[in-house]
Write a protein that holds these residues in place. Structure first.
Motif, short mmCIF file in Angstrom:
data_model
loop_
_atom_site.label_atom_id
_atom_site.label_comp_id
_atom_site.label_asym_id
_atom_site.label_seq_id
_atom_site.Cartn_x
_atom_site.Cartn_y
_atom_site.Cartn_z
N GLN A 213 27.56 -25.35 -30.15
CA GLN A 213 26.56 -26.33 -30.65
C GLN A 213 26.23 -26.71 -29.98
OE1 GLN A 213 30.33 -27.22 -33.36
NE2 GLN A 213 30.10 -25.34 -35.35
N MET A 214 27.02 -27.45 -29.09
CA MET A 214 26.36 -28.36 -27.83
C MET A 214 25.10 -27.68 -26.84
SD MET A 214 28.30 -29.14 -24.18
CE MET A 214 28.18 -26.97 -23.34
N VAL A 215 25.02 -26.39 -26.92
CA VAL A 215 23.95 -25.99 -26.19
C VAL A 215 22.75 -25.65 -27.09
CG1 VAL A 215 22.87 -23.62 -25.72
CG2 VAL A 215 25.24 -24.43 -24.60
N ILE A 216 23.12 -25.55 -28.51
CA ILE A 216 21.88 -25.46 -29.22
C ILE A 216 21.34 -27.16 -29.40
CG2 ILE A 216 20.80 -25.26 -31.78
CD1 ILE A 216 23.16 -22.94 -32.25
N TYR A 289 21.04 -31.38 -37.76
CA TYR A 289 22.35 -30.39 -37.31
C TYR A 289 23.50 -31.09 -36.83
CZ TYR A 289 23.20 -27.68 -33.73
OH TYR A 289 24.43 -26.40 -32.86
N PHE A 290 23.06 -32.41 -36.73
CA PHE A 290 25.00 -32.60 -36.17
C PHE A 290 26.03 -32.15 -37.60
CE2 PHE A 290 28.33 -35.88 -35.68
CZ PHE A 290 28.50 -36.03 -35.00
N TYR A 291 25.54 -32.80 -38.28
CA TYR A 291 25.90 -33.11 -39.91
C TYR A 291 26.59 -31.53 -40.58
CZ TYR A 291 26.68 -33.79 -44.58
OH TYR A 291 27.33 -33.81 -45.97
N ALA A 292 25.31 -30.56 -40.29
CA ALA A 292 25.78 -29.28 -41.10
C ALA A 292 26.54 -28.72 -39.63
CB ALA A 292 24.19 -28.32 -40.13
N SER A 293 26.31 -29.25 -38.34
CA SER A 293 27.03 -28.19 -38.07
C SER A 293 28.80 -28.59 -37.67
CB SER A 293 27.18 -28.54 -35.88
OG SER A 293 26.86 -29.82 -35.95
N LYS A 294 29.17 -29.86 -38.59
CA LYS A 294 30.48 -30.45 -39.10
C LYS A 294 30.46 -29.56 -39.92
CE LYS A 294 31.50 -35.52 -38.63
NZ LYS A 294 31.85 -36.42 -38.65
N ARG A 295 30.06 -28.77 -40.64
CA ARG A 295 30.02 -28.63 -42.24
C ARG A 295 30.46 -27.78 -42.03
NH1 ARG A 295 28.00 -31.04 -47.21
NH2 ARG A 295 29.15 -29.17 -48.09
#
Length: 300
Positions: A213-216, A289-295
């Protein structure tokens, strides 16, 4: 009294950084925010125009073409660099002889100046006397030189250069994540009959989730903002085929090329509005993207 002295002593170390942040960070943002509403060429009197600059942005086809080019450039860079860097990290995480040297070699492009890197690749991909075309012709792989920086191949070429510069950095991050996975997890799965492919799919990838997630996120932001190598190699050409969002913005503040009637003109006011819209686009994509990764984390 001692507390006051300690506080003064502590804040004295923060003062130079605070001044630099104010002068080089906050003030330019405030300056640009003001001139978004002005017609200002960088000289003469600034004339207040309200929202005219934003209206111009909405109808500026060249800017929106650059936005499309940015998405193509960023998408191509992500699709190639993320899997490749993960593959390299997985290979170099094994007990391979000379792996430390290989890690240094793959990481080297990260510390090379982007401008220097772009100049080197320009000499390689030059359509007329480039090193790559000379190699292909010498070994009869093509009868004539390929126009690597022409309309057909220019975007692919700058994407490949961007991938070359990014893979080493992402590889190092993936490598750090791989080395934090306990070895006994793999040993237990091997005893249960899992092969290498199953271990990679069901153990490595899930446990690399936070690093992935951090790399993306890092890759998305740097790809959307990247323009330096493109500016050196193609200047956005040919015919705007490689002109990305922040290169278009750069040209509004620092015009390049052209003489007489074809010379570009500095447009600080309009450029400030373009900068705001560009930053807004990058911010929205990053937040999505941040919201999607948290979901996805909640689902897991």
């Amino acid at each position: 009294m001692n507390k006051t002295k300690n506080a003064v002593f502590s804040y004295s170390f923060l003062f130079p950084s605070a001044i630099l942040t104010l002068v080089l960070g906050i003030y330019p943002i405030a300056w640009a925010f003001r001139y978004m509403f002005y017609n200002y060429k960088g000289y003469g009197e600034a004339r207040f125009t309200g929202l005219d600059n934003f209206s111009r942005v909405l109808h500026d086809s060249q800017f929106w073409d650059s936005v499309v080019n940015t998405f193509v450039y960023a998408g191509g860079k992500l699709l190639l660099s993320i899997p490749l860097s993960l593959l390299l990290a997985a290979i170099l995480n094994r007990g391979l002889r000379g792996r430390h040297l290989l890690r240094a070699v793959f990481f080297m492009p990260t510390v090379i100046s982007t401008a220097v890197m772009a100049v080197v690749f320009f000499t390689i991909f030059n359509s007329y006397n480039g090193i790559l075309n000379q190699f292909l012709i010498k070994f009869n792989l093509t009868s004539s030189g390929i126009d690597w920086l022409g309309p057909k191949h220019a975007m692919l070429t700058v994407i490949l250069v961007a991938v070359w510069g990014a893979v080493g950095n992402y590889m190092l991050l993936f490598l750090a994540g791989l080395q934090n996975i306990p070895e006994d997890v793999y040993e237990s799965s091997a005893l249960d009959g899992a092969n290498k492919v199953q271990q990679f799919r069901y153990i490595t990838l899930p446990m690399l989730g936070p690093v992935m997630q951090m790399v993306i996120m890092l890759a998305i932001i740097t790809a959307l903002k990247g323009y330096e190598s493109i500016m050196v190699m193609t200047e956005g050409g040919p015919a705007g085929k490689t002109e990305v969002m922040f290169l278009y913005l750069y040209k509004l503040f620092f015009p390049v090329g052209g003489n007489g009637a074809s010379a570009q003109v500095q447009e600080f006011g309009y450029g400030s509005a373009v900068a705001f819209v560009s930053a807004l686009i990058v911010g929205i994509i990053s937040l999505v993207y941040f919201y999607a990764s948290k979901r996805m984390n909640r689902t897991d």
